[in-house]
Write a protein that holds these residues in place. Structure first.
Motif, PDB file in Angstrom:
ATOM      1  N   GLY A  30     -14.201  30.591  15.222  1.00  0.00           N
ATOM      2  CA  GLY A  30     -14.386  32.011  15.478  1.00  0.00           C
ATOM      3  C   GLY A  30     -15.774  32.541  15.223  1.00  0.00           C
ATOM      4  O   GLY A  30     -15.966  33.765  15.207  1.00  0.00           O
ATOM      5  N   ALA A  31     -16.757  31.655  15.024  1.00  0.00           N
ATOM      6  CA  ALA A  31     -18.135  32.129  14.894  1.00  0.00           C
ATOM      7  C   ALA A  31     -18.572  32.697  16.240  1.00  0.00           C
ATOM      8  O   ALA A  31     -18.440  32.046  17.276  1.00  0.00           O
ATOM      9  CB  ALA A  31     -19.060  30.983  14.474  1.00  0.00           C
ATOM     10  N   ALA A  32     -19.103  33.904  16.236  1.00  0.00           N
ATOM     11  CA  ALA A  32     -19.397  34.610  17.487  1.00  0.00           C
ATOM     12  C   ALA A  32     -20.725  34.150  18.084  1.00  0.00           C
ATOM     13  O   ALA A  32     -21.603  34.958  18.392  1.00  0.00           O
ATOM     14  CB  ALA A  32     -19.397  36.116  17.253  1.00  0.00           C
ATOM     15  N   GLU A  33     -20.860  32.824  18.257  1.00  0.00           N
ATOM     16  CA  GLU A  33     -22.090  32.271  18.839  1.00  0.00           C
ATOM     17  C   GLU A  33     -21.997  32.323  20.361  1.00  0.00           C
ATOM     18  O   GLU A  33     -21.109  32.963  20.916  1.00  0.00           O
ATOM     19  CB  GLU A  33     -22.360  30.863  18.302  1.00  0.00           C
ATOM     20  N   LEU A  34     -22.897  31.625  21.020  1.00  0.00           N
ATOM     21  CA  LEU A  34     -23.053  31.787  22.461  1.00  0.00           C
ATOM     22  C   LEU A  34     -21.797  31.411  23.248  1.00  0.00           C
ATOM     23  O   LEU A  34     -21.372  32.147  24.146  1.00  0.00           O
ATOM     24  CB  LEU A  34     -24.250  30.955  22.934  1.00  0.00           C
ATOM     25  N   MET A  35     -21.193  30.274  22.956  1.00  0.00           N
ATOM     26  CA  MET A  35     -20.009  29.862  23.703  1.00  0.00           C
ATOM     27  C   MET A  35     -18.835  30.799  23.455  1.00  0.00           C
ATOM     28  O   MET A  35     -18.049  31.089  24.361  1.00  0.00           O
ATOM     29  CB  MET A  35     -19.626  28.426  23.337  1.00  0.00           C
ATOM     30  N   TYR A  36     -18.703  31.270  22.225  1.00  0.00           N
ATOM     31  CA  TYR A  36     -17.638  32.227  21.897  1.00  0.00           C
ATOM     32  C   TYR A  36     -17.804  33.496  22.731  1.00  0.00           C
ATOM     33  O   TYR A  36     -16.838  34.017  23.308  1.00  0.00           O
ATOM     34  CB  TYR A  36     -17.693  32.547  20.408  1.00  0.00           C
ATOM     35  N   GLN A  37     -19.046  33.984  22.792  1.00  0.00           N
ATOM     36  CA  GLN A  37     -19.283  35.224  23.529  1.00  0.00           C
ATOM     37  C   GLN A  37     -19.144  35.009  25.032  1.00  0.00           C
ATOM     38  O   GLN A  37     -18.677  35.908  25.752  1.00  0.00           O
ATOM     39  CB  GLN A  37     -20.677  35.771  23.203  1.00  0.00           C
ATOM     40  N   ALA A  38     -19.528  33.837  25.532  1.00  0.00           N
ATOM     41  CA  ALA A  38     -19.350  33.562  26.955  1.00  0.00           C
ATOM     42  C   ALA A  38     -17.863  33.545  27.318  1.00  0.00           C
ATOM     43  O   ALA A  38     -17.448  34.098  28.344  1.00  0.00           O
ATOM     44  CB  ALA A  38     -19.997  32.227  27.310  1.00  0.00           C
ATOM     45  N   ALA A  39     -17.061  32.927  26.457  1.00  0.00           N
ATOM     46  CA  ALA A  39     -15.613  32.916  26.700  1.00  0.00           C
ATOM     47  C   ALA A  39     -15.033  34.329  26.585  1.00  0.00           C
ATOM     48  O   ALA A  39     -14.117  34.703  27.321  1.00  0.00           O
ATOM     49  CB  ALA A  39     -14.935  31.977  25.705  1.00  0.00           C
ATOM     50  N   ARG A  40     -15.596  35.123  25.678  1.00  0.00           N
ATOM     51  CA  ARG A  40     -15.140  36.503  25.510  1.00  0.00           C
ATOM     52  C   ARG A  40     -15.431  37.322  26.773  1.00  0.00           C
ATOM     53  O   ARG A  40     -14.584  38.097  27.236  1.00  0.00           O
ATOM     54  CB  ARG A  40     -15.848  37.108  24.303  1.00  0.00           C
ATOM     55  N   VAL A  41     -16.627  37.141  27.325  1.00  0.00           N
ATOM     56  CA  VAL A  41     -16.981  37.841  28.561  1.00  0.00           C
ATOM     57  C   VAL A  41     -16.077  37.395  29.705  1.00  0.00           C
ATOM     58  O   VAL A  41     -15.592  38.219  30.498  1.00  0.00           O
ATOM     59  CB  VAL A  41     -18.464  37.586  28.911  1.00  0.00           C
ATOM     60  N   SER A  59     -20.924  46.042  32.317  1.00  0.00           N
ATOM     61  CA  SER A  59     -21.869  44.946  32.539  1.00  0.00           C
ATOM     62  C   SER A  59     -22.919  44.915  31.438  1.00  0.00           C
ATOM     63  O   SER A  59     -23.297  43.848  30.955  1.00  0.00           O
ATOM     64  CB  SER A  59     -22.540  45.105  33.904  1.00  0.00           C
ATOM     65  N   GLY A  60     -23.385  46.108  31.052  1.00  0.00           N
ATOM     66  CA  GLY A  60     -24.345  46.163  29.951  1.00  0.00           C
ATOM     67  C   GLY A  60     -23.747  45.665  28.658  1.00  0.00           C
ATOM     68  O   GLY A  60     -24.414  44.983  27.875  1.00  0.00           O
ATOM     69  N   GLN A  61     -22.482  45.995  28.428  1.00  0.00           N
ATOM     70  CA  GLN A  61     -21.798  45.522  27.223  1.00  0.00           C
ATOM     71  C   GLN A  61     -21.656  44.005  27.243  1.00  0.00           C
ATOM     72  O   GLN A  61     -21.890  43.342  26.225  1.00  0.00           O
ATOM     73  CB  GLN A  61     -20.430  46.177  27.107  1.00  0.00           C
ATOM     74  N   TYR A  62     -21.301  43.451  28.385  1.00  0.00           N
ATOM     75  CA  TYR A  62     -21.167  42.004  28.485  1.00  0.00           C
ATOM     76  C   TYR A  62     -22.513  41.316  28.248  1.00  0.00           C
ATOM     77  O   TYR A  62     -22.579  40.271  27.593  1.00  0.00           O
ATOM     78  CB  TYR A  62     -20.624  41.608  29.865  1.00  0.00           C
ATOM     79  N   HIS A  63     -23.564  41.900  28.772  1.00  0.00           N
ATOM     80  CA  HIS A  63     -24.902  41.355  28.546  1.00  0.00           C
ATOM     81  C   HIS A  63     -25.228  41.355  27.055  1.00  0.00           C
ATOM     82  O   HIS A  63     -25.782  40.385  26.512  1.00  0.00           O
ATOM     83  CB  HIS A  63     -25.938  42.178  29.330  1.00  0.00           C
ATOM     84  N   ASP A  64     -24.899  42.461  26.380  1.00  0.00           N
ATOM     85  CA  ASP A  64     -25.150  42.549  24.937  1.00  0.00           C
ATOM     86  C   ASP A  64     -24.367  41.474  24.175  1.00  0.00           C
ATOM     87  O   ASP A  64     -24.897  40.882  23.224  1.00  0.00           O
ATOM     88  CB  ASP A  64     -24.769  43.933  24.413  1.00  0.00           C
ATOM     89  N   TRP A  65     -23.141  41.224  24.567  1.00  0.00           N
ATOM     90  CA  TRP A  65     -22.358  40.180  23.909  1.00  0.00           C
ATOM     91  C   TRP A  65     -23.043  38.819  24.030  1.00  0.00           C
ATOM     92  O   TRP A  65     -23.133  38.068  23.049  1.00  0.00           O
ATOM     93  CB  TRP A  65     -20.964  40.099  24.538  1.00  0.00           C
ATOM     94  N   LEU A  66     -23.503  38.499  25.218  1.00  0.00           N
ATOM     95  CA  LEU A  66     -24.147  37.200  25.447  1.00  0.00           C
ATOM     96  C   LEU A  66     -25.445  37.075  24.650  1.00  0.00           C
ATOM     97  O   LEU A  66     -25.717  36.023  24.059  1.00  0.00           O
ATOM     98  CB  LEU A  66     -24.411  36.998  26.936  1.00  0.00           C
ATOM     99  N   VAL A  67     -26.220  38.150  24.627  1.00  0.00           N
ATOM    100  CA  VAL A  67     -27.467  38.121  23.869  1.00  0.00           C
ATOM    101  C   VAL A  67     -27.186  37.981  22.375  1.00  0.00           C
ATOM    102  O   VAL A  67     -27.861  37.226  21.661  1.00  0.00           O
ATOM    103  CB  VAL A  67     -28.310  39.386  24.160  1.00  0.00           C
ATOM    104  N   GLN A  68     -26.170  38.700  21.889  1.00  0.00           N
ATOM    105  CA  GLN A  68     -25.790  38.573  20.478  1.00  0.00           C
ATOM    106  C   GLN A  68     -25.355  37.146  20.154  1.00  0.00           C
ATOM    107  O   GLN A  68     -25.695  36.612  19.093  1.00  0.00           O
ATOM    108  CB  GLN A  68     -24.662  39.555  20.156  1.00  0.00           C
ATOM    109  N   GLY A  69     -24.614  36.532  21.083  1.00  0.00           N
ATOM    110  CA  GLY A  69     -24.199  35.148  20.873  1.00  0.00           C
ATOM    111  C   GLY A  69     -25.383  34.196  20.839  1.00  0.00           C
ATOM    112  O   GLY A  69     -25.432  33.282  20.009  1.00  0.00           O
ATOM    113  N   THR A  97     -13.044  36.231  29.536  1.00  0.00           N
ATOM    114  CA  THR A  97     -11.701  36.769  29.337  1.00  0.00           C
ATOM    115  C   THR A  97     -11.629  38.251  29.695  1.00  0.00           C
ATOM    116  O   THR A  97     -10.654  38.720  30.293  1.00  0.00           O
ATOM    117  CB  THR A  97     -11.268  36.564  27.873  1.00  0.00           C
ATOM    118  N   ALA A  98     -12.680  38.998  29.337  1.00  0.00           N
ATOM    119  CA  ALA A  98     -12.660  40.449  29.553  1.00  0.00           C
ATOM    120  C   ALA A  98     -12.968  40.843  30.989  1.00  0.00           C
ATOM    121  O   ALA A  98     -12.501  41.879  31.470  1.00  0.00           O
ATOM    122  CB  ALA A  98     -13.652  41.122  28.609  1.00  0.00           C
ATOM    123  N   SER A  99     -13.759  40.022  31.690  1.00  0.00           N
ATOM    124  CA  SER A  99     -14.243  40.450  33.000  1.00  0.00           C
ATOM    125  C   SER A  99     -13.934  39.481  34.129  1.00  0.00           C
ATOM    126  O   SER A  99     -14.126  39.821  35.296  1.00  0.00           O
ATOM    127  CB  SER A  99     -15.764  40.641  32.942  1.00  0.00           C
TER     128      SER A  99
END
Length: 231
Positions: A179-190, A11-21, A192-194
């Motif tokens: 493939g720019a790791a912006e907010l929507m990319y990271q939201a879709a990544r989260v 969960s912490g990792q997913y949060h970090d992904w979203l914040v990075q995005g 897919t992973a979770s």
């Protein structure tokens, strides 16, 4: 009995992904705005020039860019543009976050020509007597435009320019296609992973809404502080 739940770390990792995005989306917006605004001012001056070839060049730039969808711009700059570069320049681009660089180029050009039309309207709102008065005081045309005409035109153009900034902020979401790791990319990544679709896309939606409202609020404050008065 399970004393440690690994999903807590995830969960912490997913949060970090979203914040990075979110951070990258803000960076894309800021970088694109810094390029788009002076580009828009330059094109607006070209479109209002007394020199016909400059006016034609400005009109060609505006019509050629704004009538092509942003998605097409992104795909061109990411897939086609690097192939036109020399090998050394292409390798340098690929070594320095090409997705973000190409996204900034595409969004800067796309937003720049829309800002140009807003600034051109601001230039037209400035009475011609202002430029004539500056010339009569001994200023050359370039100095008169830079020191008298353009500052007044930009002030009149601030509300629509802030609206274009909102559009620019929202347009960063399209950069996910390259493939720019912006907010929507990271939201879709989260997602897919979770499979946490609700949390991921609610975060993204609220982030876009919050930043858009902040920019709109800034426009409202500006209009109250500096109301547009008829010339």
């Amino acid at each position: 009995m399970q004393f440690f739940d690994p999903s807590i770390l995830q969960s912490g990792q997913y949060h970090d992904w979203l914040v990075q995005g979110l951070i990258l989306s803000l960076q894309l917006t800021a970088a694109s705005f810094v390029i788009a605004l002076p580009l828009g001012a330059l094109v607006a001056l070209m479109r209002t020039s007394t020199f016909a070839p400059l006016r034609a060049a400005g009109a060609t730039i505006v019509e050629g860019i704004r009538n092509v969808p942003l998605l097409a711009h992104l795909l061109f700059w990411y897939f086609a543009f690097p192939e036109l570069l020399p090998d050394s320049a292409r390798e340098f681009l690929y070594a320095n976050n090409p997705e973000a660089v190409c996204a900034v180029i595409a969004m800067s050009l796309y937003s720049g020509v829309h800002m140009a039309e807003d600034i051109r309207s601001g230039i037209r709102a400035v009475p011609a007597s202002q430029l004539e008065a500056a010339r009569s005081l001994g200023l050359g045309r370039f100095k008169a435009v830079r020191q008298v005409l353009l500052p007044q035109a930009l002030r009149a153009s601030v509300p629509p320019l802030l609206s274009q900034t909102v559009n620019l902020w929202k347009d960063t979401s399209v950069a996910t296609v390259i493939g720019a790791a912006e907010l929507m990319y990271q939201a879709a990544r989260v997602e897919t992973a979770s499979f946490r679709s609700v949390e991921a896309f609610t975060f993204a939606t609220l982030a876009y809404l919050t930043v858009s409202l902040l920019i709109s609020f800034a426009a409202h404050l500006y209009q109250r502080r500096y109301p547009v008065r008829p010339a």
